[in-house]
Design a protein around this motif. Structure first.
Motif, PDB file in Angstrom:
ATOM      1  N   VAL A 206       0.890  -1.271   0.029  1.00 48.85           N
ATOM      2  CA  VAL A 206      -0.029  -0.023  -0.201  1.00 48.85           C
ATOM      3  C   VAL A 206       0.921   1.254   0.036  1.00 48.85           C
ATOM      4  CG1 VAL A 206      -1.897   1.396   1.186  1.00 48.85           C
ATOM      5  CG2 VAL A 206      -1.838  -1.039   1.206  1.00 48.85           C
ATOM      6  N   PRO A 207       0.765   2.299  -0.688  1.00 50.87           N
ATOM      7  CA  PRO A 207       1.617   3.215  -0.892  1.00 50.87           C
ATOM      8  C   PRO A 207       1.395   4.116   0.267  1.00 50.87           C
ATOM      9  CG  PRO A 207       0.169   3.120  -2.926  1.00 50.87           C
ATOM     10  CD  PRO A 207      -0.210   2.133  -2.009  1.00 50.87           C
ATOM     11  N   ILE A 326     -14.683   5.924 -13.601  1.00 52.80           N
ATOM     12  CA  ILE A 326     -15.790   5.192 -12.865  1.00 52.80           C
ATOM     13  C   ILE A 326     -15.148   3.786 -12.367  1.00 52.80           C
ATOM     14  CG2 ILE A 326     -18.075   4.256 -12.839  1.00 52.80           C
ATOM     15  CD1 ILE A 326     -18.624   6.294 -15.084  1.00 52.80           C
ATOM     16  N   LEU A 327     -14.800   3.737 -11.210  1.00 55.79           N
ATOM     17  CA  LEU A 327     -14.316   2.537 -10.556  1.00 55.79           C
ATOM     18  C   LEU A 327     -15.222   1.743  -9.679  1.00 55.79           C
ATOM     19  CD1 LEU A 327     -10.866   4.212  -9.524  1.00 55.79           C
ATOM     20  CD2 LEU A 327     -11.510   3.186 -11.757  1.00 55.79           C
ATOM     21  N   LEU A 348     -13.323  -5.348 -11.008  1.00 56.42           N
ATOM     22  CA  LEU A 348     -14.116  -5.029  -9.678  1.00 56.42           C
ATOM     23  C   LEU A 348     -13.084  -5.119  -8.479  1.00 56.42           C
ATOM     24  CD1 LEU A 348     -16.622  -4.443  -8.154  1.00 56.42           C
ATOM     25  CD2 LEU A 348     -16.836  -7.037  -8.121  1.00 56.42           C
ATOM     26  N   TYR A 349     -12.731  -4.113  -7.682  1.00 50.89           N
ATOM     27  CA  TYR A 349     -11.913  -4.057  -6.532  1.00 50.89           C
ATOM     28  C   TYR A 349     -12.591  -4.623  -5.345  1.00 50.89           C
ATOM     29  CZ  TYR A 349      -8.993  -1.124  -9.419  1.00 50.89           C
ATOM     30  OH  TYR A 349      -8.092  -0.686 -10.540  1.00 50.89           O
ATOM     31  N   THR A 350     -12.208  -5.557  -4.832  1.00 49.45           N
ATOM     32  CA  THR A 350     -12.882  -6.306  -3.498  1.00 49.45           C
ATOM     33  C   THR A 350     -11.877  -5.684  -2.408  1.00 49.45           C
ATOM     34  OG1 THR A 350     -13.701  -7.957  -4.632  1.00 49.45           O
ATOM     35  CG2 THR A 350     -13.621  -8.148  -2.432  1.00 49.45           C
ATOM     36  N   GLU A 362      -4.004  -1.982  -4.934  1.00 52.14           N
ATOM     37  CA  GLU A 362      -4.094  -1.659  -6.238  1.00 52.14           C
ATOM     38  C   GLU A 362      -5.142  -0.572  -6.474  1.00 52.14           C
ATOM     39  OE1 GLU A 362      -4.495  -4.725  -4.780  1.00 52.14           O
ATOM     40  OE2 GLU A 362      -3.019  -5.790  -5.634  1.00 52.14           O
ATOM     41  N   LEU A 363      -6.212  -0.286  -5.592  1.00 55.96           N
ATOM     42  CA  LEU A 363      -7.039   0.945  -5.830  1.00 55.96           C
ATOM     43  C   LEU A 363      -6.567   2.053  -5.544  1.00 55.96           C
ATOM     44  CD1 LEU A 363      -9.787   1.908  -6.028  1.00 55.96           C
ATOM     45  CD2 LEU A 363     -10.411   1.372  -3.671  1.00 55.96           C
TER      46      LEU A 363
END
Length: 372
Positions: A206-207, A326-327, A348-350, A362-363
């Motif tokens: 995570v950044p 649009i994510l 689709l980010y879970t 990733e998001l």
């Protein structure tokens, strides 16, 4: 009603990833069976909370790893299902019962305790990704849940579940279960399940939050979501996600945050936030899908309906690029089944908003790439 299958996994496992696998397996089994199925997630840990489901489920799916074999709750669940298998007459009892589906979960699979079966190699190739790394390794190292290796493995496991359902052992009553010996040996003194077969922590990628000197308002996201009828549980989880994104230097526009600033002209506020955002996060859920597709009862959920008009207009005007702004985001308890029809297709980010597990790295990475 007995579950078609249950997914048994160690309590220390990555909950967002196990939930995503379970969801994908449900969908794959439904495709093969051509009907809806009933399934449940059964984490290990103390207590016998899973016993009623294990006593009746048609198929037992175990996510095998060292952590699994070190979890006493998983051992107790295994013992219940093993007892059911032993109720079959010996002449009809297969040495490798199809109703028990073993999944290679973490990295190179652990050798099970003596006398227990090893999760099989699905393709027959002992050098393929699934054989060497397990599903968790594929998710973490080889393209995640969108990779071909992952999809192939889930499809093969789903086929095994369908076959196992045709050979389900007799159901038992929890009250009739005898005292059962746990087949997994207890951990050595001081040894923690979390130390076993442990991959790099998901949060490591995570950044880090941006410095205060950076522009605190960019990148900027607008969060579109529905207020579910669950006593604000979903609403709080959305707010938790918003706080996590803020902790990573992302400017978040969310109605619960705006309430703190005083009265709002909500249609105007939504329009302004939507237009100014670098990214729009759509939090998919049952109520969101109904309202975005204008299938909700009249007068209910007008906010999502209002935002859906902007989303549909953007999808129509920017057919090749709308998915870059649009994510789609899902919490583990929901998933792709609740994506509005006109938004189906992109990533689709879970994410588990309470723990940060899942696709949060990733998001965050992608949203930060949109900063000017």
């Amino acid at each position: 009603m007995a579950d078609d299958f249950i997914t048994s996994f160690a309590a220390v496992e990555h909950r967002a990833y196990t939930a995503r696998f379970h969801q994908d397996l449900v969908q794959a089994v439904e495709r093969l069976k051509g009907r809806k199925v009933s399934a449940a997630m059964c984490p290990g840990g103390p207590g016998g909370k899973n016993r009623p489901r294990v006593a009746e489920a048609r198929v037992f799916v175990a996510l095998c790893s060292q952590a699994y074999y070190a979890d006493e709750g998983c051992g107790a669940d295994w013992a219940v299902f093993e007892h059911r298998l032993d109720l079959e007459p010996p002449q009809f009892r297969p040495s490798d019962p199809p109703a028990r589906v073993l999944v290679r979960w973490r990295w190179q699979p652990a050798s099970p305790p003596s006398g227990l079966p090893l999760a099989p190699v699905l393709s027959g190739e002992i050098t393929d990704s699934y054989a060497c790394k397990g599903l968790y390794g594929i998710i973490r190292e080889e393209g995640g849940v969108r990779s071909q290796a992952y999809r192939d493995a889930v499809d093969r496991i789903a086929a095994a579940v369908c076959h196992g359902g045709e050979h389900s052992p007799p159901e038992v009553s929890v009250g009739e279960l005898p005292e059962l010996a746990v087949p997994f040996p207890p951990r050595a003194s001081g040894e923690q399940a979390g130390d076993l077969d442990q991959p790099p922590a998901p949060q490591a990628d995570v950044p880090q939050p941006r410095k205060a000197a950076d522009d605190a308002d960019r990148p900027r996201v607008f969060v579109s979501y529905a207020h579910e009828e669950d006593e604000d549980v979903h609403k709080k989880r959305v707010a938790d996600l918003g706080e996590r994104l803020r902790d990573h230097g992302i400017g978040v526009r969310l109605d619960t945050f705006a309430h703190r600033e005083g009265p709002q002209n909500w249609p105007w506020w939504m329009r302004e936030q939507y237009n100014k955002a670098d990214c729009v996060l759509v939090i998919v859920s049952p109520a969101y899908k109904r309202r975005a597709e204008h299938e909700e009862v009249p007068g209910k959920g007008n906010g999502v309906g209002f935002e859906a008009n902007y989303l549909m207009r953007e999808v129509h005007r920017n057919r090749d690029t709308w998915h870059e702004r649009i994510l789609l985001v899902s919490f583990p308890e929901h998933g792709s089944a609740y994506i509005p029809d006109y938004l189906v297709g992109p990533t689709l980010y879970t994410v588990d908003p309470e723990t940060g597990e899942g696709d949060l790295p990733e998001l965050v990475d992608y949203i930060k790439s949109k900063a000017p």
